[in-house]
Motif scaffolding. Structure first.
Motif, PDB file in Angstrom:
ATOM      1  N   ARG A 150     -31.784   1.911  13.265  1.00 24.90           N
ATOM      2  CA  ARG A 150     -30.710   2.804  12.836  1.00 24.90           C
ATOM      3  C   ARG A 150     -29.488   2.774  13.759  1.00 24.90           C
ATOM      4  NH1 ARG A 150     -32.577   8.618  11.477  1.00 24.90           N
ATOM      5  NH2 ARG A 150     -33.405   7.435   9.710  1.00 24.90           N
ATOM      6  N   HIS A 168     -20.629   3.094   7.307  1.00 31.51           N
ATOM      7  CA  HIS A 168     -21.753   3.313   6.388  1.00 31.51           C
ATOM      8  C   HIS A 168     -22.858   4.147   7.037  1.00 31.51           C
ATOM      9  CE1 HIS A 168     -19.667   0.484   3.931  1.00 31.51           C
ATOM     10  NE2 HIS A 168     -19.920  -0.547   4.704  1.00 31.51           N
ATOM     11  N   ASP A 169     -22.484   5.004   7.977  1.00 27.38           N
ATOM     12  CA  ASP A 169     -23.480   5.757   8.733  1.00 27.38           C
ATOM     13  C   ASP A 169     -24.394   6.611   7.862  1.00 27.38           C
ATOM     14  OD1 ASP A 169     -21.335   7.475   8.163  1.00 27.38           O
ATOM     15  OD2 ASP A 169     -21.527   8.573  10.052  1.00 27.38           O
ATOM     16  N   LYS A 170     -23.863   7.208   6.789  1.00 23.40           N
ATOM     17  CA  LYS A 170     -24.692   8.089   5.944  1.00 23.40           C
ATOM     18  C   LYS A 170     -25.778   7.308   5.200  1.00 23.40           C
ATOM     19  CE  LYS A 170     -21.323  11.800   5.320  1.00 23.40           C
ATOM     20  NZ  LYS A 170     -20.335  11.312   6.266  1.00 23.40           N
ATOM     21  N   ALA A 207     -28.391   6.035   7.671  1.00 24.00           N
ATOM     22  CA  ALA A 207     -29.318   7.096   8.076  1.00 24.00           C
ATOM     23  C   ALA A 207     -30.351   7.387   6.981  1.00 24.00           C
ATOM     24  CB  ALA A 207     -28.539   8.366   8.415  1.00 24.00           C
ATOM     25  N   GLU A 208     -29.912   7.303   5.722  1.00 24.32           N
ATOM     26  CA  GLU A 208     -30.824   7.583   4.602  1.00 24.32           C
ATOM     27  C   GLU A 208     -31.885   6.499   4.428  1.00 24.32           C
ATOM     28  OE1 GLU A 208     -30.601   8.410  -0.233  1.00 24.32           O
ATOM     29  OE2 GLU A 208     -28.747   8.316   0.915  1.00 24.32           O
ATOM     30  N   THR A 250     -25.850   1.260  12.668  1.00 22.09           N
ATOM     31  CA  THR A 250     -24.739   2.215  12.621  1.00 22.09           C
ATOM     32  C   THR A 250     -23.614   1.790  13.554  1.00 22.09           C
ATOM     33  OG1 THR A 250     -26.244   4.006  12.038  1.00 22.09           O
ATOM     34  CG2 THR A 250     -24.095   4.638  12.889  1.00 22.09           C
TER      35      THR A 250
END
Length: 166
Positions: free
Chosen positions: A147, A157-159, A162-163, A151
């Motif tokens: 992760r 595209h961090d969201k 994270a998902e 990131t």
């Protein structure tokens, strides 16, 4: 009608490191020597491999990448949503399924070296697909995203990262 548990049991699928369940169903007998392959491959590879892959809505296929293109073939269940991040950072998504009127693709090729992840679209359901790789897959070719590293590489595209990372 098929359900996830029946498919897992009848086909003897096993847990996959990226999430979901899989079983290799084909590995060509012939091999390509390492010196005939691109630099990314350090050892010989079979010409081609294929697996069954089953994903449930309670799980996801985490971001990962491989050195080869990967062809996804839809078989049964809910369509799935495949997310891809190109080496240059472009995010795209594709629906893999059989409803052509909803712009689903029954077959799709993920380009090599793209980070990709997937989820089942319908709640309380499963997606049953096949994946074909050439040159043949070897876990040496597989990188599961970490992760923080992904990131850092693609902060825009961090969201989604994270998902779809653990």
């Amino acid at each position: 009608m098929n359900n996830a548990e029946a498919i897992i049991e009848k086909l003897k699928l096993q847990s996959h490191p990226e999430g979901g369940y899989f079983k290799e169903v084909y590995r060509s007998d012939d091999v390509i020597k390492a010196e005939a392959l691109p630099e990314a491959f350090k050892t010989e590879r079979n010409y081609s491999t294929s697996i069954y892959f089953l994903l449930t809505s309670e799980n996801f296929s985490a971001f990962h990448k491989i050195n080869q293109e990967e062809i996804w073939h839809f078989y049964d269940g809910s369509p799935l949503l495949l997310y891809m991040i190109s080496p240059s950072g472009e995010l795209s998504e594709i629906k893999i399924g059989r409803d052509l009127d909803k712009n689903e693709k029954p077959q799709f090729v993920v380009p090599r070296n793209y980070w990709f992840a997937a989820k089942v679209i319908q709640p309380d359901h499963f997606s049953f697909v096949g994946c074909t790789v050439a040159p043949g897959f070897d876990f040496e070719d597989f990188t599961l995203a970490e992760r923080n590293n992904l990131t850092t590489e693609f902060p825009q595209h961090d969201k989604i990262i994270a998902e779809f990372t653990r």
